[in-house]
Design a protein around this motif. Sequence first.
Motif, short mmCIF file in Angstrom:
data_model
loop_
_atom_site.label_atom_id
_atom_site.label_comp_id
_atom_site.label_asym_id
_atom_site.label_seq_id
_atom_site.Cartn_x
_atom_site.Cartn_y
_atom_site.Cartn_z
N GLY A 99 59.04 71.98 60.19
CA GLY A 99 59.46 71.24 59.01
C GLY A 99 58.66 71.49 57.75
N ASP A 100 57.60 72.31 57.82
CA ASP A 100 56.79 72.56 56.62
C ASP A 100 57.59 73.33 55.57
OD1 ASP A 100 54.87 71.48 58.18
OD2 ASP A 100 53.48 73.17 58.11
N PRO A 101 57.55 72.91 54.32
CA PRO A 101 58.23 73.68 53.27
C PRO A 101 57.69 75.10 53.19
CG PRO A 101 57.51 71.53 52.45
CD PRO A 101 56.88 71.71 53.79
N GLY A 102 58.58 76.07 53.22
CA GLY A 102 58.15 77.47 53.11
C GLY A 102 57.72 78.10 54.41
N ALA A 103 57.79 77.37 55.53
CA ALA A 103 57.38 77.93 56.83
C ALA A 103 58.59 78.44 57.59
CB ALA A 103 56.66 76.86 57.64
N PHE A 104 58.46 79.61 58.17
CA PHE A 104 59.57 80.17 58.95
C PHE A 104 59.04 81.04 60.10
CE2 PHE A 104 58.66 82.50 55.11
CZ PHE A 104 58.56 83.82 55.49
N MET A 105 57.84 80.71 60.60
CA MET A 105 57.26 81.47 61.70
C MET A 105 58.04 81.24 62.99
SD MET A 105 55.07 80.06 59.43
CE MET A 105 54.54 78.57 60.24
N ASP A 106 58.24 79.97 63.35
CA ASP A 106 58.95 79.65 64.59
C ASP A 106 60.38 80.15 64.54
OD1 ASP A 106 56.61 78.45 65.28
OD2 ASP A 106 57.36 76.40 65.22
N ARG A 107 60.99 80.00 63.39
CA ARG A 107 62.38 80.44 63.25
C ARG A 107 62.51 81.93 63.57
NH1 ARG A 107 66.11 79.86 57.76
NH2 ARG A 107 67.95 80.92 58.58
N SER A 108 61.56 82.72 63.09
CA SER A 108 61.63 84.16 63.31
C SER A 108 61.52 84.51 64.79
CB SER A 108 60.52 84.87 62.52
OG SER A 108 60.73 84.70 61.14
N VAL A 109 60.65 83.80 65.51
CA VAL A 109 60.50 84.05 66.95
C VAL A 109 61.76 83.61 67.70
CG1 VAL A 109 59.19 83.50 69.02
CG2 VAL A 109 58.00 83.89 66.87
N LEU A 110 62.26 82.43 67.36
CA LEU A 110 63.46 81.92 68.05
C LEU A 110 64.66 82.82 67.80
CD1 LEU A 110 63.11 78.12 67.22
CD2 LEU A 110 62.59 79.24 69.39
N GLU A 111 64.78 83.34 66.59
CA GLU A 111 65.92 84.20 66.28
C GLU A 111 65.72 85.64 66.76
OE1 GLU A 111 66.73 83.98 62.11
OE2 GLU A 111 67.40 81.89 62.18
N GLY A 112 64.46 86.09 66.81
CA GLY A 112 64.20 87.49 67.14
C GLY A 112 63.78 87.75 68.56
N GLY A 181 66.00 66.89 61.29
CA GLY A 181 65.26 67.30 60.11
C GLY A 181 64.15 66.37 59.68
N ALA A 182 63.77 65.40 60.52
CA ALA A 182 62.67 64.50 60.17
C ALA A 182 61.34 65.22 60.36
CB ALA A 182 62.73 63.24 61.03
N PHE A 183 60.56 65.30 59.31
CA PHE A 183 59.27 66.00 59.37
C PHE A 183 58.34 65.35 60.39
CE2 PHE A 183 54.92 66.62 57.52
CZ PHE A 183 54.85 67.99 57.71
N VAL A 184 58.40 64.04 60.53
CA VAL A 184 57.51 63.33 61.44
C VAL A 184 57.76 63.71 62.89
CG1 VAL A 184 58.97 61.29 61.82
CG2 VAL A 184 56.45 61.06 61.88
N CYS A 185 58.94 64.23 63.19
CA CYS A 185 59.25 64.62 64.57
C CYS A 185 58.52 65.90 64.99
CB CYS A 185 60.76 64.76 64.78
SG CYS A 185 61.60 63.17 64.84
N GLY A 186 57.81 66.51 64.06
CA GLY A 186 56.92 67.59 64.46
C GLY A 186 55.69 67.06 65.18
N GLU A 187 55.39 65.75 65.01
CA GLU A 187 54.30 65.10 65.75
C GLU A 187 54.80 64.87 67.17
OE1 GLU A 187 51.69 62.28 67.49
OE2 GLU A 187 53.81 61.88 67.11
N GLU A 188 53.96 65.22 68.16
CA GLU A 188 54.46 65.34 69.53
C GLU A 188 55.03 64.05 70.11
OE1 GLU A 188 51.23 66.96 71.74
OE2 GLU A 188 50.12 65.07 71.87
N THR A 189 54.41 62.90 69.85
CA THR A 189 54.94 61.67 70.44
C THR A 189 56.23 61.23 69.75
OG1 THR A 189 53.55 60.25 69.04
CG2 THR A 189 52.64 60.92 71.16
N ALA A 190 56.35 61.49 68.44
CA ALA A 190 57.60 61.19 67.74
C ALA A 190 58.71 62.10 68.24
CB ALA A 190 57.42 61.35 66.23
N LEU A 191 58.37 63.35 68.52
CA LEU A 191 59.34 64.30 69.06
C LEU A 191 59.86 63.82 70.41
CD1 LEU A 191 58.94 68.16 69.11
CD2 LEU A 191 59.47 66.96 71.21
N LEU A 192 58.96 63.36 71.28
CA LEU A 192 59.38 62.88 72.60
C LEU A 192 60.29 61.66 72.47
CD1 LEU A 192 56.02 63.16 74.61
CD2 LEU A 192 57.95 64.76 74.58
N THR A 193 59.94 60.78 71.54
CA THR A 193 60.78 59.60 71.31
C THR A 193 62.18 60.00 70.87
OG1 THR A 193 58.81 58.36 70.66
CG2 THR A 193 60.93 57.39 70.09
#
Length: 505
Positions: A99-112, A181-193
């Motif tokens: 969710g970081d603005p301007g970040a696309f590292m994970d996206r590149s791995v998932l797509e590539g 698209g909630a940025f807070v869901c990048g935090e692991e416990t929020a993601l699990l919830t």
Amino acid sequence: MNNTSILCTRFYGGQKRVALRNCGIIDPESIDEYIAVDGYQALVKVLTQMTPQEVVDEITKSGLRGRGGGGFPTGRKWQFAMGGEPGIQKYVVCNADEGDPGAFMDRSVLEGDPHSIIEAMAIAGYAIGASEGYIYVRAEYPVAVKRLELAIKGAREYGLLGKNILDSGFDFDIQLRLGAGAFVCGEETALLTSIEGRRGEPRPRPPYPAVKGLFGCPTIINNVETLACVAQIINKGAEWFASMGTEKSKGTKVFALGGKITNTGLVEVPMGTTLREVIYDIGGGIPGGKEFKAAQTGGPSGGCIPKEHLDAPIDYENLSAIGCIMGSGGLIVMDEDNCMVDIAKFFLGFTVDESCGKCTPCRVGTKRMLEMLDKITSGNGEIEDLERLENLANYVKACSLCGLGQTAPNPVLSTIRFFRDEYIAHIVEKRCPASVCKDLLRYSIDRDKCIGCGMCVRVCPVSAISVSDYTAPGRKRPSYIIDPEKCIKCGACYETCKFGAIEKK
């Protein structure tokens, strides 16, 4: 060698690709191409030659640390989740909520290279005794979602996911969950919830997810880049991975290089590479001959590294020492035209919007901090506001429930630490040194440079520019003048003037 070849050599020459090793090399929608580059060999190895403890030991010896933010040792996390009663349900979760603005590292791995994540999750499942896995991915990544679905389907068809994988007696399968698209869901416990179907809000820790996580069961959560290194470690050995990087920060790190930089894009370099090497040797430096001012690491919750730390090695310890974090890997470069007070306000505004509101320090504290920054950038700040801002930032950092609130003050604290003079200029002199903050700007016309062409008049949306009664020596037409009471400081005239006659200060 042509210019394109020189640029490519410069950009890729200093890189060492581990997480990105297959991106752009193989067809990500073909499981056969992944297998052709030793794909799933690591899974075969652990299922036929290694015990779960040996797998965990290998990851531990490699020194792999979480690439999602905090840098927690991956092997230790897996070790925590190994215990418990026999037969207890456990889970492996991939955090792909980038969710970081301007970040696309994970996206590149998932797509590539989606199969690298599938394989790593199966290995993690075998190591801790989990039978189910979830990939929590942003719904805004439709190509990544499609390729993950194809990868999971292909792995099932080849017997690499599901029941009794490779006749080993090991069962493991994976499901996708889409984030909203909630940025807070990048935090692991929020993601699990969120995976559990509830509103994504963080939980108090302890208990940690490795003990009580998804649906109350032991769970390990690793981000995409962390998992992308796992198969390589198993195939090539812990010593190979540990040979890269620094004593405490092993391996490589992927950065999304952007901002005021000549060469933008994904950069994967060994830990310990200096910021100067990344910006000037790989990134090609600052365009337009501008001077480097700072680099923002770790996204909106990161800190700003000033030019005096250009030669600091980029690793977890060094960044922490100067009040920054590695984060997921965003690296935004800023030059002399950036106002650091405005930068702090921009990133804090993002975290204010993305706060889930569960805890008061984050919900209220970040809002009050943003109000103070608004006051300072509008020219109404008082010198006492600076101390109040620092005190509140430290309180929010210490008392917030989750990582979002705990790191939200980083841009403010780091800019006050390294660019205090800019705050003083805003407060005391009522001046923005970078000429960015509109309320502190004043546009004027140098009457001796003005040739009277009238281009500024035509683009002014509020008719704030008129003809003056002065004609410069040697000019045929009178110069123009800006009425400060009417001027809305849009900058249209400044951008239009080709003769440098319009000044902003």
